[in-house]
Motif scaffolding. Structure first.
Motif, PDB file in Angstrom:
ATOM      1  N   THR A 270       0.849  -1.183   0.000  1.00 13.51           N
ATOM      2  CA  THR A 270       0.000   0.000   0.000  1.00 13.51           C
ATOM      3  C   THR A 270       0.890   1.239   0.000  1.00 13.51           C
ATOM      4  OG1 THR A 270      -1.700  -1.165   1.266  1.00 13.51           O
ATOM      5  CG2 THR A 270      -1.849   1.234   1.192  1.00 13.51           C
ATOM      6  N   PRO A 271       0.900   2.051  -1.078  1.00 11.71           N
ATOM      7  CA  PRO A 271       0.124   1.849  -2.308  1.00 11.71           C
ATOM      8  C   PRO A 271       0.582   0.605  -3.047  1.00 11.71           C
ATOM      9  CG  PRO A 271       1.753   3.568  -2.616  1.00 11.71           C
ATOM     10  CD  PRO A 271       1.783   3.234  -1.154  1.00 11.71           C
ATOM     11  N   CYS A 272      -0.316   0.100  -3.921  1.00  9.53           N
ATOM     12  CA  CYS A 272      -0.050  -1.174  -4.574  1.00  9.53           C
ATOM     13  C   CYS A 272       1.011  -0.994  -5.655  1.00  9.53           C
ATOM     14  CB  CYS A 272      -1.343  -1.718  -5.172  1.00  9.53           C
ATOM     15  SG  CYS A 272      -1.384  -3.518  -5.263  1.00  9.53           S
ATOM     16  N   MET A 273       2.188  -1.596  -5.431  1.00  9.54           N
ATOM     17  CA  MET A 273       3.309  -1.463  -6.350  1.00  9.54           C
ATOM     18  C   MET A 273       3.322  -2.657  -7.305  1.00  9.54           C
ATOM     19  SD  MET A 273       4.482   1.340  -5.224  1.00  9.54           S
ATOM     20  CE  MET A 273       6.004   1.471  -6.160  1.00  9.54           C
ATOM     21  N   ALA A 274       3.616  -2.369  -8.579  1.00 10.23           N
ATOM     22  CA  ALA A 274       3.610  -3.406  -9.617  1.00 10.23           C
ATOM     23  C   ALA A 274       4.540  -4.549  -9.245  1.00 10.23           C
ATOM     24  CB  ALA A 274       4.020  -2.801 -10.947  1.00 10.23           C
ATOM     25  N   LEU A 275       4.043  -5.753  -9.399  1.00  9.81           N
ATOM     26  CA  LEU A 275       4.828  -6.946  -9.091  1.00  9.81           C
ATOM     27  C   LEU A 275       5.048  -7.794 -10.339  1.00  9.81           C
ATOM     28  CD1 LEU A 275       6.191  -8.418  -6.726  1.00  9.81           C
ATOM     29  CD2 LEU A 275       4.074  -9.706  -6.414  1.00  9.81           C
ATOM     30  N   ASP A 276       3.964  -8.099 -11.083  1.00  7.43           N
ATOM     31  CA  ASP A 276       4.120  -8.929 -12.281  1.00  7.43           C
ATOM     32  C   ASP A 276       2.823  -8.892 -13.092  1.00  7.43           C
ATOM     33  OD1 ASP A 276       5.320 -10.559 -14.110  1.00  7.43           O
ATOM     34  OD2 ASP A 276       5.869 -12.117 -12.672  1.00  7.43           O
ATOM     35  N   THR A 277       2.918  -9.335 -14.349  1.00 10.69           N
ATOM     36  CA  THR A 277       1.765  -9.457 -15.238  1.00 10.69           C
ATOM     37  C   THR A 277       1.627 -10.912 -15.649  1.00 10.69           C
ATOM     38  OG1 THR A 277       2.089  -7.211 -16.067  1.00 10.69           O
ATOM     39  CG2 THR A 277       0.705  -8.677 -17.378  1.00 10.69           C
ATOM     40  N   VAL A 278       0.405 -11.444 -15.526  1.00 11.05           N
ATOM     41  CA  VAL A 278       0.120 -12.835 -15.892  1.00 11.05           C
ATOM     42  C   VAL A 278      -0.771 -12.812 -17.122  1.00 11.05           C
ATOM     43  CG1 VAL A 278      -0.870 -15.010 -15.130  1.00 11.05           C
ATOM     44  CG2 VAL A 278       0.290 -13.542 -13.483  1.00 11.05           C
ATOM     45  N   TRP A 279      -0.331 -13.451 -18.207  1.00 13.32           N
ATOM     46  CA  TRP A 279      -1.077 -13.446 -19.461  1.00 13.32           C
ATOM     47  C   TRP A 279      -1.933 -14.709 -19.583  1.00 13.32           C
ATOM     48  CZ3 TRP A 279      -0.967  -9.134 -22.405  1.00 13.32           C
ATOM     49  CH2 TRP A 279       0.055  -8.216 -22.158  1.00 13.32           C
ATOM     50  N   GLY A 280      -3.077 -14.542 -20.233  1.00 15.46           N
ATOM     51  CA  GLY A 280      -3.960 -15.676 -20.468  1.00 15.46           C
ATOM     52  C   GLY A 280      -5.300 -15.489 -19.792  1.00 15.46           C
ATOM     53  N   GLN A 281      -6.359 -15.684 -20.582  1.00 12.86           N
ATOM     54  CA  GLN A 281      -7.711 -15.487 -20.060  1.00 12.86           C
ATOM     55  C   GLN A 281      -8.041 -16.460 -18.940  1.00 12.86           C
ATOM     56  OE1 GLN A 281     -11.102 -16.684 -22.589  1.00 12.86           O
ATOM     57  NE2 GLN A 281     -11.826 -14.574 -22.397  1.00 12.86           N
ATOM     58  N   ASN A 282      -7.555 -17.695 -19.072  1.00  7.91           N
ATOM     59  CA  ASN A 282      -7.917 -18.725 -18.106  1.00  7.91           C
ATOM     60  C   ASN A 282      -6.816 -19.000 -17.087  1.00  7.91           C
ATOM     61  OD1 ASN A 282     -10.494 -19.253 -19.300  1.00  7.91           O
ATOM     62  ND2 ASN A 282      -9.434 -20.334 -20.960  1.00  7.91           N
ATOM     63  N   THR A 283      -5.791 -18.157 -17.063  1.00  6.46           N
ATOM     64  CA  THR A 283      -4.746 -18.307 -16.050  1.00  6.46           C
ATOM     65  C   THR A 283      -5.275 -17.800 -14.714  1.00  6.46           C
ATOM     66  OG1 THR A 283      -3.041 -17.969 -17.723  1.00  6.46           O
ATOM     67  CG2 THR A 283      -2.391 -17.721 -15.425  1.00  6.46           C
ATOM     68  N   THR A 284      -5.261 -18.653 -13.692  1.00  5.41           N
ATOM     69  CA  THR A 284      -5.863 -18.274 -12.409  1.00  5.41           C
ATOM     70  C   THR A 284      -4.940 -18.557 -11.230  1.00  5.41           C
ATOM     71  OG1 THR A 284      -6.959 -20.426 -12.303  1.00  5.41           O
ATOM     72  CG2 THR A 284      -8.228 -18.598 -13.222  1.00  5.41           C
ATOM     73  N   SER A 285      -3.628 -18.662 -11.474  1.00  7.91           N
ATOM     74  CA  SER A 285      -2.695 -18.851 -10.362  1.00  7.91           C
ATOM     75  C   SER A 285      -1.359 -18.225 -10.734  1.00  7.91           C
ATOM     76  CB  SER A 285      -2.519 -20.332 -10.012  1.00  7.91           C
ATOM     77  OG  SER A 285      -1.903 -21.025 -11.083  1.00  7.91           O
ATOM     78  N   TYR A 286      -0.564 -17.935  -9.723  1.00  8.38           N
ATOM     79  CA  TYR A 286       0.720 -17.275  -9.935  1.00  8.38           C
ATOM     80  C   TYR A 286       1.674 -17.676  -8.817  1.00  8.38           C
ATOM     81  CZ  TYR A 286       4.219 -13.548 -10.008  1.00  8.38           C
ATOM     82  OH  TYR A 286       5.390 -12.843 -10.016  1.00  8.38           O
ATOM     83  N   ILE A 287       2.886 -18.085  -9.189  1.00 11.46           N
ATOM     84  CA  ILE A 287       3.930 -18.407  -8.212  1.00 11.46           C
ATOM     85  C   ILE A 287       4.797 -17.175  -8.024  1.00 11.46           C
ATOM     86  CG2 ILE A 287       5.898 -19.890  -7.680  1.00 11.46           C
ATOM     87  CD1 ILE A 287       4.655 -22.022  -9.467  1.00 11.46           C
ATOM     88  N   CYS A 288       4.800 -16.635  -6.842  1.00 18.46           N
ATOM     89  CA  CYS A 288       5.523 -15.393  -6.545  1.00 18.46           C
ATOM     90  C   CYS A 288       6.896 -15.733  -5.968  1.00 18.46           C
ATOM     91  CB  CYS A 288       4.726 -14.528  -5.566  1.00 18.46           C
ATOM     92  SG  CYS A 288       5.578 -12.993  -5.121  1.00 18.46           S
ATOM     93  N   THR A 289       7.933 -15.536  -6.771  1.00 20.70           N
ATOM     94  CA  THR A 289       9.303 -15.773  -6.308  1.00 20.70           C
ATOM     95  C   THR A 289       9.997 -14.485  -5.890  1.00 20.70           C
ATOM     96  OG1 THR A 289      10.129 -15.606  -8.577  1.00 20.70           O
ATOM     97  CG2 THR A 289       9.528 -17.808  -7.766  1.00 20.70           C
ATOM     98  N   ALA A 290       9.344 -13.328  -6.129  1.00 17.18           N
ATOM     99  CA  ALA A 290       9.980 -12.045  -5.821  1.00 17.18           C
ATOM    100  C   ALA A 290       9.768 -11.618  -4.373  1.00 17.18           C
ATOM    101  CB  ALA A 290       9.443 -10.962  -6.760  1.00 17.18           C
TER     102      ALA A 290
END
Length: 689
Positions: A270-290
Motif C-alpha cells: 500500500t500503495p499497490c506497487m507493480a509486481l508482475d503481469t500474468v497473461w492468459g484469459q484462463n490463467t488463475t494462479s501465480y507463483i511469486c518468487t519475488a
C-alpha cells in the motif's frame, strides 16, 4: 511561212511541257493521297493514366500508357494542380517514350487529394503541326469516422480517382498489432465497416484500392480512434498459500467472466506497487518468487481485456507468516502468526502442525480465527522442530498454508557474530587500546575480555557491559609494551549461559630492529584483526625531531632505512584497516623501537660572550645520556671558572659575576654514552671580547 512554222513549234513544245507538269502533279497527288490514307488508317496518338498509388511517405507513383503507335511522339508533360492558384504546374517533361512512370516526392497525398494532368505533344501528319492530347486523375484520400464513438462501426468515404466510372473499390483495414486485410468491396465512394474486435484506446487504419479494365489506384491510409466503452469485470479472489516444498508464495483467483480478458496484473503493498503481469484469459494462479514467504505481503489483482482496459482492484489478501521462538531456556516454544485477511468465506480455524527431527507432520492444536499465538511444550529428546500453520475457511472448503518455521532445541538465542578488530599500542606507549565489533540484536549480559602475555595462557582480564553500540573499546594500562607482547579476544555467553561464543584472537604488532652495516632493518608481525587490512605506515623520529615522519607505506612486513650511525632513531609501525561496521578508517600501532648510534660530542673552539652572536659555550652531543655528565672549564692558572652537570646548561663567559679576560681556556667533558660506557673529552677554547 517561216513565221507560222516557228509559232507552231513553240505551241507544240508548250503543250509537251504542260503535259509533263500535269503528270508530275498527278503522281504527287497520288502519293499525298496514299500517305493521307495511311495516316487516317493509323489515327491520332493519345495518352492516359493507368495508375496513381500513394506511398506510406505521401509520395505519389504515376503510371501512364500511349495509344495508336509511337512514331509521332514528341514529348509529354506531367502537371500538378496548384491548389493556391488553380493553375497546373509542370513537374516533369518526359522526352523518352519508354519512360512511363514517375514518382512525385513533393506531393502531400497523406492530407490532401492531389490532381494531376498529363499532356502529350505529337506531330500532326495532316498539317505538320503539334497535336496535344490530355488526361487527368486524382489521388484517393479516404476519411474515417468513428460513427458512434465506440468500437463497433467505422464509416469510410473517399473521392473518385478518375473522371470516369465503372470500376470497383476494395477497402482494406489494419487493426492494432496486425497487417492489412481486405474487408469489403463497393462501386460507390463510401463503405461502412462493422468491427467485431474489442478495441480499447487505439487507432484503426483504412485504405482504398480502385480498379477497372484499364486503370487502378491505391489511396493513402487514414485512421480513427476507437475505444471500448464496456468496463472490465474484476476477478474473484481465491487463496494465498505457501508451497510446502519450495516455500514460494502461490496466489490463486477465479477468472473474470469477460470473454476478451487478456491477463491479470498483480501488485503488492500500500500503495499497490507493480509486481508482475500474468497473461492468459484462463490463467488463475501465480507463483511469486519475488517476495519471501517469511515476510507478510498484501496482494491485489486486477484483470485487463484485449484493449488493456483494467478492472477495479480486488481487496487485498495476504500470506500467513508463522514465527517460532524458544522461551526462557526451557522446552516451551512460543508460536505466533498474523491474521489471514479476506479468506473466501472467512477464516474458520488455524491448525498448528509440527514435525520432530525426521518425522512426519502432525496436527497438535486447532485455534479459533481470533487466535494469534500459542505456547507448546516440546517432548524431551527432540532436537529440531519444524512448524507449519494450516488455515481453513468456514465450511472447510478452502485451505492455505503458512511458511515453514524451524527451531533447534539444543541452542538458544545468542550473538550471530563477535569480532576483535585491533590491538593498538597507545601513542605514548603506556597502554594497549582494544576495539571490538559485536552483534547488538542479542542483548548480552556482558562481554569477557581474555589476555595473554607473550606465549602464556589466555586469562580472564576483565569485562565490558552491553551498551547497544556495536563498537566496544577497552584500554589495558597494565602493560609493558617494550618488554612483552600481548594477545586478546572477546567472548559472550548465550541467553541461557550454556555456550560461549568467542571472537578471533588479535595480538599487537611487534616491531623488531636489526642492524646491517649502516642500514637499520625494521621488521614486524602482521596485523591479524578482523578489520579489512589496507597497508602499513612506517614512522621515524630522531632525538632532535619534535614529531613523527612517515618514511614508508608498504604492504610487506620489513624495510631497510639508512641512518646516521652517530644518532638516536625511533621507529614504529601503524597498520591501517577499515571497520566493518561503518567502513571507517582505523589504525593499530606497534611499540616504539630505538636505534642508539655511537656517542659523539662536538665542542666549539671560540666564543664571544660580550657580543650578541656566539655568546654561549655549549657542546653538542648525540647518543649521550643525561646522567653521568659534567663540564669543567679552567683558566691558564688551573682555576676552575665553570662547572655543570646539566647537559643543557651553557657557560656564558662569566666567573663570580664578572666577565673572564680574553684568552685561552681548557675544558674537560665527562659523559656516558647510550652504550653505557663513560668517556672523557678534553680540549682548549678561546674567549674573545
Amino acid at each position: 511561212m517561216y513565221d507560222k512554222r516557228l509559232i507552231r513549234c513553240r505551241q507544240i513544245r508548250k503543250t509537251y511541257i504542260l503535259r509533263y507538269i500535269i503528270g508530275i502533279m498527278r503522281r504527287l497527288a497520288i502519293y499525298i493521297g496514299f500517305m493521307l490514307c495511311c495516316t487516317l488508317s493509323v489515327g491520332a496518338q493519345t495518352v492516359s493514366f493507368t495508375d496513381l498509388s500513394v506511398t506510406d511517405s505521401g509520395s505519389v507513383v504515376l503510371r501512364w500508357t500511349y495509344s495508336n503507335g509511337t512514331a509521332l511522339f514528341r514529348n509529354c508533360k506531367l502537371e500538378r494542380l496548384n491548389s493556391q492558384t488553380g493553375i497546373y504546374d509542370t513537374m516533369a517533361v518526359i522526352n523518352d517514350i519508354n519512360t512511363r512512370q514517375y514518382t512525385d516526392t513533393a506531393a502531400n497525398a497523406l492530407s490532401d487529394s492531389v490532381i494531376y494532368r498529363i499532356r502529350l505533344t505529337s506531330d500532326n501528319p495532316l498539317s505538320y503541326t503539334d497535336s496535344v492530347t490530355l488526361d487527368s486523375a486524382a489521388t484517393v484520400l479516404p476519411t474515417v469516422v468513428n460513427v458512434l464513438n465506440r468500437s463497433e462501426y467505422a464509416y469510410v468515404s473517399w473521392n473518385r480517382p478518375y473522371y470516369s466510372s465503372g470500376g470497383q473499390y476494395t477497402v482494406y483495414r489494419k487493426m492494432p498489432n496486425s497487417g492489412w486485410s481486405a474487408v469489403g468491396t463497393t462501386a460507390v465512394e463510401r463503405y461502412q465497416d462493422t468491427i467485431r474486435h474489442s478495441i480499447c484506446s487505439d487507432t484503426i487504419f483504412y485504405k482504398v484500392e480502385y480498379g477497372d479494365m484499364s486503370r487502378s489506384s491505391l489511396s493513402s491510409q487514414a485512421g480513427a480512434w476507437f475505444t471500448d466503452p464496456n468496463p472490465t469485470t474484476p476477478c474473484t479472489l481465491d487463496v494465498v498459500t505457501v508451497d510446502t516444498a519450495t516455500q514460494n508464495i502461490i496466489l490463486s483467483w477465479q477468472r473474470s467472466p469477460d470473454p476478451d480478458i487478456m491477463g491479470y496484473f498483480i501488485c503488492q503493498g500500500t500503495p499497490c506497487m507493480a509486481l508482475d503481469t500474468v497473461w492468459g484469459q484462463n490463467t488463475t494462479s501465480y507463483i511469486c518468487t519475488a517476495r519471501s514467504s517469511d515476510t507478510v505481503n498484501a496482494f491485489r489483482i486486477y484483470a485487463f481485456d484485449s484493449c488493456f482496459s483494467a478492472s477495479a482492484l480486488t481487496n487485498p489478501y495476504n500470506n500467513v507468516v508463522l514465527n517460532m521462538k524458544g522461551k526462557h531456556c526451557t522446552r516451551d516454544l512460543l508460536f505466533s502468526w498474523n491474521e489471514y485477511i479476506n479468506m473466501p468465506g472467512g477464516v474458520g480455524r488455524y491448525t498448528l502442525l509440527l514435525r520432530y527431527d525426521n518425522g512426519r507432520y502432525n496436527a497438535v492444536a486447532n485455534e479459533p480465527s481470533s487466535a494469534r499465538d500459542l505456547r507448546f511444550t516440546i517432548p524431551a529428546g527432540v532436537r529440531r522442530v519444524y512448524a507449519l500453520l494450516r488455515i481453513s475457511n468456514v465450511g472447510n472448503t478452502k485451505y492455505a498454508f503458512s511458511n515453514i518455521s524451524e527451531f533447534d532445541m539444543m541452542t538458544v538465542d545468542t550473538a550471530d557474530f563477535i569480532y576483535t578488530l585491533g590491538a593498538s599500542v597507545s601513542a605514548d606507549g603506556s597502554a594497549m587500546e582494544l576495539t571490538f565489533y559485536t552483534d547488538t540484536h542479542f542483548v548480552a549480559n556482558g562481554y569477557t575480555v581474555y589476555r595473554r602475555v607473550d606465549m602464556g595462557l589466555f586469562q580472564n582480564y576483565g569485562s565490558i557491559a552491553y551498551t547497544g553500540n556495536p563498537i566496544l573499546k577497552l584500554t589495558d594500562s597494565n602493560v609493558d609494551v617494550q618488554a612483552h607482547n600481548y594477545s586478546y579476544f572477546l567472548s559472550v555467553w548465550d541467553e541461557c549461559g550454556l555456550i560461549e561464543k568467542k571472537s578471533n584472537r588479535v595480538r599487537q604488532i611487534v616491531a623488531t630492529l636489526g642492524k646491517d652495516g649502516d642500514a637499520n632493518t625494521l621488521s614486524w608481525t602482521p596485523y591479524d584483526g578482523a578489520g579489512t587490512f589496507l597497508d602499513y605506515s612506517v614512522l621515524k623520529k630522531t632525538d632532535i625531531d619534535t614529531s613523527w615522519e612517515v618514511i614508508c607505506v608498504t604492504s610487506t612486513c620489513s624495510i631497510q632505512d639508512f641512518t646516521d650511525p652517530y644518532g638516536n632513531v625511533m621507529y614504529r609501525v601503524e597498520a591501517a584497516y577499515t571497520n566493518p561496521n561503518d567502513n571507517s578508517y582505523c589504525v593499530a600501532r606497534s611499540q616504539t623501537v630505538e636505534y642508539h648510534g655511537s656517542p659523539s660530542v662536538w665542542v666549539p673552539n671560540v666564543f664571544t660572550p660580550s657580543r650578541d652572536n656566539n655568546n654561549r659555550f655549549l657542546p653538542k652531543m648525540r647518543a649521550v645520556k643525561s646522567e653521568g655528565y659534567s663540564l669543567r672549564i679552567y683558566n691558564r692558572y688551573g682555576l676552575m671558572v665553570f662547572f655543570s652537570e646539566d647537559v643543557n646548561e651553557p657557560w656564558n663567559g662569566y666567573y663570580k659575576g664578572k666577565l673572564v679576560p680574553t684568552g685561552c681556556y681548557v675544558y674537560m667533558i665527562q659523559y656516558v654514552g647510550e652504550d653505557g660506557f663513560t668517556n672523557v673529552k678534553k680540549g682548549s677554547l678561546t674567549v674573545l671580547k
